[in-house]
Motif scaffolding. Structure first.
Motif, mmCIF file in Angstrom:
data_model
loop_
_atom_site.group_PDB
_atom_site.id
_atom_site.type_symbol
_atom_site.label_atom_id
_atom_site.label_comp_id
_atom_site.label_asym_id
_atom_site.label_seq_id
_atom_site.Cartn_x
_atom_site.Cartn_y
_atom_site.Cartn_z
ATOM 1 N N ALA A 54 42.085 49.675 41.874
ATOM 2 C CA ALA A 54 42.779 48.432 41.518
ATOM 3 C C ALA A 54 41.943 47.662 40.498
ATOM 4 O O ALA A 54 40.766 47.415 40.722
ATOM 5 N N VAL A 55 42.580 47.296 39.388
ATOM 6 C CA VAL A 55 41.920 46.503 38.358
ATOM 7 C C VAL A 55 42.664 45.174 38.273
ATOM 8 O O VAL A 55 43.827 45.145 37.854
ATOM 9 N N ALA A 60 47.448 41.681 37.349
ATOM 10 C CA ALA A 60 47.924 40.326 37.046
ATOM 11 C C ALA A 60 48.728 40.280 35.750
ATOM 12 O O ALA A 60 49.257 39.236 35.383
ATOM 13 N N GLY A 61 48.830 41.419 35.071
ATOM 14 C CA GLY A 61 49.539 41.455 33.798
ATOM 15 C C GLY A 61 50.959 41.968 33.944
ATOM 16 O O GLY A 61 51.544 42.000 35.023
ATOM 17 N N ASP A 62 51.528 42.390 32.814
ATOM 18 C CA ASP A 62 52.881 42.932 32.802
ATOM 19 C C ASP A 62 52.866 44.377 33.297
ATOM 20 O O ASP A 62 51.903 45.113 33.083
ATOM 21 N N ALA A 63 53.956 44.808 33.947
ATOM 22 C CA ALA A 63 54.094 46.166 34.488
ATOM 23 C C ALA A 63 52.866 46.590 35.290
ATOM 24 O O ALA A 63 52.216 47.591 34.981
ATOM 25 N N HIS A 124 40.222 36.761 41.201
ATOM 26 C CA HIS A 124 39.630 37.089 39.884
ATOM 27 C C HIS A 124 40.664 37.813 39.026
ATOM 28 O O HIS A 124 40.503 38.995 38.712
ATOM 29 N N PRO A 125 41.729 37.136 38.618
ATOM 30 C CA PRO A 125 42.824 37.815 37.908
ATOM 31 C C PRO A 125 42.435 38.382 36.545
ATOM 32 O O PRO A 125 43.134 39.261 36.036
ATOM 33 N N ALA A 126 41.379 37.891 35.956
ATOM 34 C CA ALA A 126 40.977 38.383 34.634
ATOM 35 C C ALA A 126 39.937 39.490 34.693
ATOM 36 O O ALA A 126 39.544 40.032 33.649
ATOM 37 N N ALA A 127 39.466 39.849 35.899
ATOM 38 C CA ALA A 127 38.396 40.844 36.024
ATOM 39 C C ALA A 127 38.895 42.222 35.593
ATOM 40 O O ALA A 127 40.003 42.646 35.942
ATOM 41 N N SER A 128 38.078 42.927 34.848
ATOM 42 C CA SER A 128 38.444 44.260 34.350
ATOM 43 C C SER A 128 37.728 45.376 35.093
ATOM 44 O O SER A 128 37.922 46.549 34.785
ATOM 45 N N THR A 192 32.431 39.697 38.421
ATOM 46 C CA THR A 192 31.954 40.559 37.340
ATOM 47 C C THR A 192 31.496 41.920 37.860
ATOM 48 O O THR A 192 30.673 42.581 37.264
ATOM 49 N N GLY A 193 32.037 42.352 38.962
ATOM 50 C CA GLY A 193 31.663 43.653 39.528
ATOM 51 C C GLY A 193 30.842 43.495 40.787
ATOM 52 O O GLY A 193 30.423 42.415 41.160
ATOM 53 N N GLY A 194 30.600 44.639 41.466
ATOM 54 C CA GLY A 194 29.806 44.586 42.679
ATOM 55 C C GLY A 194 30.697 44.492 43.899
ATOM 56 O O GLY A 194 31.719 45.154 43.991
ATOM 57 N N VAL A 195 30.331 43.649 44.840
ATOM 58 C CA VAL A 195 31.031 43.555 46.121
ATOM 59 C C VAL A 195 32.285 42.690 45.984
ATOM 60 O O VAL A 195 32.243 41.612 45.393
#
Length: 218
Positions: A54-55, A60-63, A124-128, A192-195
């Motif tokens: 899951a990213v 949080a984006g389209d499709a 964190h909807p913007a996390a990649s 920003t990553g991790g747990v």
């Protein structure tokens, strides 16, 4: 699922009345997927995570690839990640399954995992970075255990150099401590990553609130 190496839970003191078939099955499924991961090259493993983890930014984006909210909970990033998760499932899952039955327990586990993943996306909807692991679902099991067995006892190992110390604490105090730790750690996490602290907290709350709907008549 992070385990505090200064205080390691070994087992609880409530005997299970039935063989925990669902817990065994979930442990086996997670172990099987991890074995498949071990057989992949670095590029193939990255591609697997890219497809099934899951990213938050994608969801949080389209499709959005909604299925990854479920598939991510069967992926793990390493041996410690896997073993820490499955150890906690083994400790707390059998008694919860006892009260639910195998089928309802699996449905409850998957729902908690889905809501845990959704909590991380919402936080964190913007996390990649990829979110993966069974810890959110297992946190739901822990939340249910707290609600159903608050007076249970957990035997802990406290390593003191080369001298192990065994202590027994209440399930209520251990699980409440664990939950508060996730909330406090998550408040300092920038995503920003991790747990995935938000997933842990979200899964725990889901288990605490929703477990009654899955209890079987006795």
């Amino acid at each position: 699922m992070t385990v505090d190496l200064a205080m390691i839970p070994l087992h609880d003191t409530i005997p299970a009345r039935h063989a925990p078939m669902a817990v065994w099955g979930l442990i086996g499924a997670n172990a099987l997927v991890f074995a498949l991961e071990l057989g992949l090259s670095a590029d193939a493993l990255a591609a697997l995570f890219d497809m099934f983890a899951a990213v938050p930014a994608r969801l949080a984006g389209d499709a959005p690839p909604i299925w990854t909210l479920v598939t991510c909970m069967f992926l793990h990033g390493g041996w410690l990640h896997l073993l820490g998760n499955l150890w906690m499932l083994w400790i707390f899952g059998d008694n919860v399954e006892d009260r639910m039955g195998p089928g309802r327990f699996v449905a409850f586990y998957l729902l908690c995992g889905l809501l845990a993943s959704a909590s991380e996306v919402a936080a964190h909807p913007a996390a990649s970075e990829s979110v993966l692991g069974a810890s959110g679902a297992i946190a739901g099991v822990m939340g249910a255990y707290l609600a159903m067995f608050p007076r249970g006892r957990i035997v802990m190992l406290v390593p003191l150099l080369f001298w192990p110390l065994y202590v027994t604490v209440s399930a209520f105090s251990f699980l409440l401590y664990w939950f508060v730790l996730q909330v406090l750690s998550g408040s300092l996490d920038a995503g920003t990553g991790g747990v995935a602290y938000a997933a842990h907290a979200g899964g725990f709350i889901a288990g605490l609130l929703l477990h009654r709907a899955f209890l079987r008549d006795e």
